[in-house]
Design an enzyme around this catalytic site. Sequence first.
Site, short mmCIF file in Angstrom:
data_model
loop_
_atom_site.label_atom_id
_atom_site.label_comp_id
_atom_site.label_asym_id
_atom_site.label_seq_id
_atom_site.Cartn_x
_atom_site.Cartn_y
_atom_site.Cartn_z
N TYR A 31 39.67 42.22 40.36
CA TYR A 31 38.43 42.23 39.59
C TYR A 31 37.64 43.49 39.88
O TYR A 31 37.94 44.22 40.84
CB TYR A 31 37.58 40.99 39.88
CG TYR A 31 36.80 41.03 41.18
CD1 TYR A 31 37.44 40.86 42.40
CD2 TYR A 31 35.43 41.26 41.18
CE1 TYR A 31 36.73 40.90 43.59
CE2 TYR A 31 34.70 41.30 42.38
CZ TYR A 31 35.36 41.12 43.57
OH TYR A 31 34.66 41.17 44.75
N ARG A 50 39.75 52.37 40.19
CA ARG A 50 39.97 51.45 41.31
C ARG A 50 40.69 50.19 40.83
O ARG A 50 41.58 49.66 41.50
CB ARG A 50 38.65 51.10 41.99
CG ARG A 50 38.83 50.12 43.14
CD ARG A 50 37.56 49.89 43.92
NE ARG A 50 36.55 49.21 43.13
CZ ARG A 50 35.29 49.04 43.52
NH1 ARG A 50 34.89 49.52 44.68
NH2 ARG A 50 34.43 48.41 42.75
N HIS A 101 55.55 30.60 43.88
CA HIS A 101 54.96 31.80 44.46
C HIS A 101 55.51 33.11 43.90
O HIS A 101 54.77 34.06 43.69
CB HIS A 101 55.15 31.80 45.99
CG HIS A 101 54.34 30.75 46.68
ND1 HIS A 101 54.57 29.40 46.50
CD2 HIS A 101 53.31 30.84 47.55
CE1 HIS A 101 53.71 28.71 47.23
NE2 HIS A 101 52.94 29.57 47.88
N LYS A 149 40.70 45.17 45.68
CA LYS A 149 39.62 44.30 45.18
C LYS A 149 40.23 43.07 44.52
O LYS A 149 40.18 42.88 43.30
CB LYS A 149 38.70 45.07 44.22
CG LYS A 149 37.29 44.44 44.13
CD LYS A 149 36.31 45.44 43.55
CE LYS A 149 34.95 44.83 43.24
NZ LYS A 149 34.24 44.26 44.38
N GLU A 182 32.77 46.51 57.16
CA GLU A 182 31.92 46.56 55.96
C GLU A 182 31.12 45.27 55.89
O GLU A 182 31.18 44.43 56.79
CB GLU A 182 32.76 46.76 54.70
CG GLU A 182 33.73 45.63 54.41
CD GLU A 182 34.46 45.77 53.07
OE1 GLU A 182 34.01 46.52 52.18
OE2 GLU A 182 35.50 45.09 52.91
N LEU A 206 36.68 47.98 51.43
CA LEU A 206 36.82 48.34 50.02
C LEU A 206 36.31 49.77 49.81
O LEU A 206 35.26 50.13 50.35
CB LEU A 206 35.98 47.38 49.18
CG LEU A 206 36.21 47.48 47.67
CD1 LEU A 206 37.52 46.80 47.30
CD2 LEU A 206 35.06 46.84 46.91
#
Length: 285
Positions: A31, A50, A101, A149, A182, A206
């Site tokens: 996302y 990204r 999976h 992300k 972070e 990130l």
Amino acid sequence: MIVYLNGEYMEAENAKISPLDRGFIFGDGIYDVTPSYNGKMVGFQLHLNRMKNGLDAIGIPNPLTDGEWEEIASNLSEKNGGQNLGIYFQISRGNEGRRFHGFPHDLKPTIFGMVIKIDSYPKMPDRKNQIGLKVVSSEDMRWRQCNIKSTAILGNVLHFQESFALNKDETIMFNSTNELTEGSISNVFIVKNGIVATPILDHQLLPGISRHMAIESLRSDGSIEVQERVISMDEVREADEVWITNSSKHIAPVVELDEQPVGNGLVGPVWEKAMSIYCKAMFEF
Ligand code: PDD
């Protein structure tokens, strides 16, 4: 709210995704969130790049061209009244009709877009009137690919909840050797003796777009030095200022860490200067 789902726009309550979608079953997706003010996006190409890197990293083919992504983003802003919005995109690997999976071949990714209301950014940052954030710290318990992300962010959600449950604004994290990584929804900067520093990019954090924009705008202005380096939690606790960055808050000052004041407990002068440099440059990214 009007959302986008697999080629169509509709009211959010009419958007239906199968529970067998791998996004739901496994959190198997990517996302991104781009800020948009009256239809003008900030750093859209950086967010798109990204997102494409993330899709590549987990082996989901990018289903749309850059132009198509941009068109959906601008439609979502327009259909939701423009103003201050985060444009949210999520791409999952899709739905094979069973829970298994291994990656199925030739699966059609599920593409979803929506908007998130965000605050306006300050046109004239003013530290006297800026509310500082209160944060707590905690050992980073997430996986070792935090540079992706991914929509699988239960780790971040649990860390964010640690601060939320205490009525604080964010949790900043450190690794097993007491180094800053972070925040649960942000990147972290410190200021000591006028010098700004933030952790170097690696698998522990990130590559935040606002982090990038803060570093680049400050470096091109040239009046404030910015270092990318390993930062210990002791340095964070002794910093004159601490900031967090993300695409909805841009650069936000932190005035309390673990119930202790950061510096003198007030929003600092380096923040005010940095934020004004950032805000002048942000539509150029
Ligand atoms: N998250 N680190 C983490 C773990 C984040 O979730 C975010 C942003 C950032 C900052 O990235 P950027 O500057 O590109 O927004 C750093 C968004 C806001 C979210 O999950 O909603």
